[in-house]
Design an enzyme around this catalytic site. Structure first.
Site, PDB file in Angstrom:
ATOM      1  CG  ASP A   1      -1.877   1.156   1.221  1.00  0.00           C
ATOM      2  OD1 ASP A   1      -1.492   2.252   0.767  1.00  0.00           O
ATOM      3  OD2 ASP A   1      -3.025   0.970   1.648  1.00  0.00           O
ATOM      4  CG  HIS A   2       1.553   3.987  -3.335  1.00  0.00           C
ATOM      5  ND1 HIS A   2       0.431   3.474  -3.919  1.00  0.00           N
ATOM      6  CD2 HIS A   2       1.474   5.319  -3.480  1.00  0.00           C
ATOM      7  CE1 HIS A   2      -0.294   4.460  -4.393  1.00  0.00           C
ATOM      8  NE2 HIS A   2       0.308   5.600  -4.149  1.00  0.00           N
TER       9      HIS A   2
ATOM     10  CG  HIS B   1      -4.295   4.257  -0.863  1.00  0.00           C
ATOM     11  ND1 HIS B   1      -3.301   3.306  -0.783  1.00  0.00           N
ATOM     12  CD2 HIS B   1      -4.580   4.379  -2.184  1.00  0.00           C
ATOM     13  CE1 HIS B   1      -3.007   2.881  -2.002  1.00  0.00           C
ATOM     14  NE2 HIS B   1      -3.775   3.516  -2.879  1.00  0.00           N
TER      15      HIS B   1
HETATM   16  P1  NAD Z   1       1.046  -2.038 -17.121  1.00  0.00           P
HETATM   17  O1  NAD Z   1      -0.164  -2.460 -17.886  1.00  0.00           O
HETATM   18  O2  NAD Z   1       1.722  -0.781 -17.499  1.00  0.00           O
HETATM   19  O3  NAD Z   1       2.124  -3.197 -17.189  1.00  0.00           O
HETATM   20  C1  NAD Z   1       1.799  -4.552 -17.178  1.00  0.00           C
HETATM   21  C2  NAD Z   1       3.043  -5.434 -17.372  1.00  0.00           C
HETATM   22  O4  NAD Z   1       2.631  -6.786 -17.321  1.00  0.00           O
HETATM   23  C3  NAD Z   1       3.777  -5.260 -18.680  1.00  0.00           C
HETATM   24  O5  NAD Z   1       5.163  -5.354 -18.412  1.00  0.00           O
HETATM   25  C4  NAD Z   1       3.319  -6.482 -19.489  1.00  0.00           C
HETATM   26  O6  NAD Z   1       4.275  -6.932 -20.428  1.00  0.00           O
HETATM   27  C5  NAD Z   1       3.158  -7.501 -18.417  1.00  0.00           C
HETATM   28  N1  NAD Z   1       2.224  -8.573 -18.811  1.00  0.00           N
HETATM   29  C6  NAD Z   1       0.896  -8.444 -19.054  1.00  0.00           C
HETATM   30  N2  NAD Z   1       0.363  -9.653 -19.384  1.00  0.00           N
HETATM   31  C7  NAD Z   1       1.363 -10.556 -19.307  1.00  0.00           C
HETATM   32  C8  NAD Z   1       1.444 -11.979 -19.521  1.00  0.00           C
HETATM   33  N3  NAD Z   1       0.369 -12.702 -19.863  1.00  0.00           N
HETATM   34  N4  NAD Z   1       2.630 -12.571 -19.359  1.00  0.00           N
HETATM   35  C9  NAD Z   1       3.708 -11.852 -19.001  1.00  0.00           C
HETATM   36  N5  NAD Z   1       3.694 -10.522 -18.787  1.00  0.00           N
HETATM   37  C10 NAD Z   1       2.541  -9.875 -18.950  1.00  0.00           C
HETATM   38  O7  NAD Z   1       0.617  -2.035 -15.584  1.00  0.00           O
HETATM   39  P2  NAD Z   1       1.175  -1.093 -14.389  1.00  0.00           P
HETATM   40  O8  NAD Z   1       0.507   0.224 -14.455  1.00  0.00           O
HETATM   41  O9  NAD Z   1       2.648  -1.136 -14.369  1.00  0.00           O
HETATM   42  O10 NAD Z   1       0.584  -1.815 -13.103  1.00  0.00           O
HETATM   43  C11 NAD Z   1       1.075  -3.024 -12.590  1.00  0.00           C
HETATM   44  C12 NAD Z   1       0.456  -3.312 -11.241  1.00  0.00           C
HETATM   45  O11 NAD Z   1       0.775  -2.269 -10.339  1.00  0.00           O
HETATM   46  C13 NAD Z   1      -1.062  -3.411 -11.238  1.00  0.00           C
HETATM   47  O12 NAD Z   1      -1.452  -4.333 -10.272  1.00  0.00           O
HETATM   48  C14 NAD Z   1      -1.490  -2.027 -10.811  1.00  0.00           C
HETATM   49  O13 NAD Z   1      -2.764  -2.035 -10.215  1.00  0.00           O
HETATM   50  C15 NAD Z   1      -0.413  -1.703  -9.821  1.00  0.00           C
HETATM   51  N6  NAD Z   1      -0.193  -0.272  -9.578  1.00  0.00           N
HETATM   52  C16 NAD Z   1       0.258   0.540 -10.596  1.00  0.00           C
HETATM   53  C17 NAD Z   1       0.502   1.875 -10.340  1.00  0.00           C
HETATM   54  C18 NAD Z   1       1.027   2.776 -11.413  1.00  0.00           C
HETATM   55  O14 NAD Z   1       1.363   3.915 -11.061  1.00  0.00           O
HETATM   56  N7  NAD Z   1       1.133   2.380 -12.645  1.00  0.00           N
HETATM   57  C19 NAD Z   1       0.270   2.397  -9.069  1.00  0.00           C
HETATM   58  C20 NAD Z   1      -0.187   1.552  -8.062  1.00  0.00           C
HETATM   59  C21 NAD Z   1      -0.396   0.217  -8.344  1.00  0.00           C
END
Ligand code: NAD
Length: 489
Positions: A177-178, A240
């Site tokens: 939980d950042h 959060h």
């Molecule tokens: P994103 O969609 O940008 O990235 C997804 C990644 O997963 C990519 O590297 C993709 O290649 C990989 N991927 C997807 N399907 C795949 C498969 N079948 N096999 C292998 N690799 C696969 O997502 P994100 O924004 O980086 O978010 C990732 C996680 O972090 C999520 O759970 C999201 O809720 C959480 N999160 C993200 C943020 C943010 O700021 N982006 C903030 C808080 C939480």
């Protein structure tokens, strides 16, 4: 061990989170000398060579200010890439081989961190494969780091938890939980438990109410597809907002260990008054932004955004009144509000103290306003104490502010939340991660609310203008109790 050694495996290595947060944070730890021997394996779907991956990593670091770039090549040389389909066992065997190679090449003591920075539907599958395909068969520590959301409701969270618990025991699971990595959220505990002028007043005899606001100016942007299945209640309140409530309300732990702090937080969740059925709409307000103006330019309504249903009932705003039914807090409302497309980007906590038993100054010039302790979480970081004092000629009282700005002190950025959390995880400190008990209790609280909202056929959305502080009903929520939202601008 303050200079940990580990192999860090990042699933979702080409994703937004990895690029924006994880690589820059690891780089900061590296340049600060906080990492001992380490290597990183990036895992994602796309096919990339190690060199291409290393270039991406360097690029993501280069786009951040204040980072000393001189060690970038050395840092990036420790990054390896594996193109992977998360459901394919064979692919995990290749990954296992690579991990073993790196483990011996860099002498990583068999320590492994598996960071799941991917869509949550894969969390369970990956965890199961890691065990089944032998990636967790190592001598050192194994830790699974999981991003949010942890489930969609209590039922799905239980399913996910059962899945990952088959592969990792609770003490190896680090649920992110950042907000818990933010400097001023971590400061709540210090402000409360290291200052004798606050803790004696921290109860229903002296505090009238507590207000927590987390507002964003951004709309849903390109995350419409995800957001439509979530909404502000699940995306912000379940995790959060409730975590901040727990830190503000918990009893002093008997010592500052992970177990003691967590158990005090859990007790807050257990004391949280259940809000269900016909009570939901008197304790909670939901909203969805319509069009409006942000920085003088027109912005569209939520329902007009990409991947959003044009009759969507998804809430982009929630305000609520939480009651904690224990001796300390009986009768003190904790008001929370969070939303998108609001007037300001701000996360703040306002602790409002009760009035003096008698106001000697109210008939004179100036009137006494309540004492407030404001904790600024972002974008500014600091504390402001609102007092009443005499100023200049007149004999009445005037509000004055004592402010402490965290950044003003040394001119340096405080560490990013992700930097702190990664470091904690590498050192095995789970204090600032969410325990399953907290997840379960907060989902069951939130589920009662979503159930009511989902069964009401239609919300009268949109009900607040972009660029405002939310729907009128959120103001009325406090007015009913004789309070108002202290401005956060
Ligand atoms: P994103 O969609 O940008 O990235 C997804 C990644 O997963 C990519 O590297 C993709 O290649 C990989 N991927 C997807 N399907 C795949 C498969 N079948 N096999 C292998 N690799 C696969 O997502 P994100 O924004 O980086 O978010 C990732 C996680 O972090 C999520 O759970 C999201 O809720 C959480 N999160 C993200 C943020 C943010 O700021 N982006 C903030 C808080 C939480």
């Amino acid at each position: 061990n303050n200079r940990p050694t580990a192999l860090i495996m990042i699933f979702g290595a080409t994703g937004d989170l990895a690029r924006r947060k994880l690589y820059p944070s690891l780089y900061r730890l590296f340049t600060k000398g906080k990492l001992d021997r380490f290597a990183v394996v990036g895992v994602a779907r796309r096919s990339l060579t190690n060199e291409e991956f290393q270039d991406n990593v360097k690029e993501s670091i280069g786009s951040h200010d204040h980072l000393d770039e001189s060690k970038m090549d050395e840092f990036a040389s420790k990054f390896y890439y594996h193109s992977h389909d998360v459901t394919d066992s064979e692919s995990y065997s290749v990954l296992k081989g690579l991990a073993a190679e790196l483990d011996s090449h860099y002498r990583l003591d068999g320590n492994r961190i598996f960071y799941l920075a991917m869509a949550p539907e894969f969390f369970g599958t990956i965890a199961e494969h890691l065990k089944k395909d032998g990636l967790t068969d190592v001598e050192g520590f194994k830790r699974l780091v999981i991003e949010k959301p942890f489930g969609h409701d209590l039922e799905s969270a239980k399913v996910l938890n059962r899945q990952i618990r088959k592969a990792f025991p609770e003490n190896e699971i680090y649920r992110i939980d950042h907000y818990l990595g933010k400097e001023m959220v971590q400061n709540i505990e210090v402000i409360r438990f290291a200052n004798s002028i606050f803790e004696p007043l921290w109860n229903n005899r002296f505090i009238s109410n507590i207000q927590i606001t987390s507002s964003e100016v951004l709309g849903v942007e390109e995350r419409g597809r995800y957001y439509e299945t979530s909404g502000a209640l699940r995306d912000m309140v379940q995790n959060h907002m409730l975590q901040m409530v727990a830190l503000l309300a918990m009893e002093p732990p008997i010592r500052l260990t992970t177990e003691e702090i967590r158990s005090e937080k859990v007790r807050v969740f257990r004391a949280l008054r259940t809000v269900e059925g016909s009570d939901v709409n008197s304790y909670f307000v939901r909203g969805q932004y319509g069009k409006g103006k942000i920085n003088e330019s027109d912005v569209p309504a939520y329902r007009e955004q990409e991947m959003v249903d044009e009759a969507s009932n998804t809430e982009t705003f929630v305000a609520g009144k939480l009651m904690i039914d224990n001796f300390r807090w009986a009768g003190v409302p904790f008001y929370i509000r969070t939303g998108k497309r609001m007037e300001v980007k701000s996360t703040k906590i306002v602790v409002e103290f009760k009035e003096m038993p008698m106001d000697l100054y109210n008939r004179q010039e100036g009137s006494v306003s309540p004492n407030l302790l404001v904790i600024h979480i972002q974008p500014e970081e600091g504390i402001t104490l609102h007092l009443n004092a005499k100023k200049g000629q007149h004999s009445g009282s005037t509000p004055v502010k004592l402010s402490y700005a965290n950044k003003g002190i040394d001119g340096l950025n405080t560490p990013e939340a992700y930097e702190k959390l990664l470091y904690d995880c590498l050192r095995g400190d789970a204090t600032n991660f969410t325990h399953w008990d907290e997840v379960a209790l907060s989902w069951s609280f939130v589920d009662n609310i979503s159930e009511v909202w989902e069964n009401e056929k239609e919300a009268s959305f949109p009900n607040y203008e972009s660029g405002s502080m939310g729907p009128d009903a959120a103001e009325q929520l406090l007015e009913k109790d004789g309070f108002f939202w202290w401005p956060v601008t």
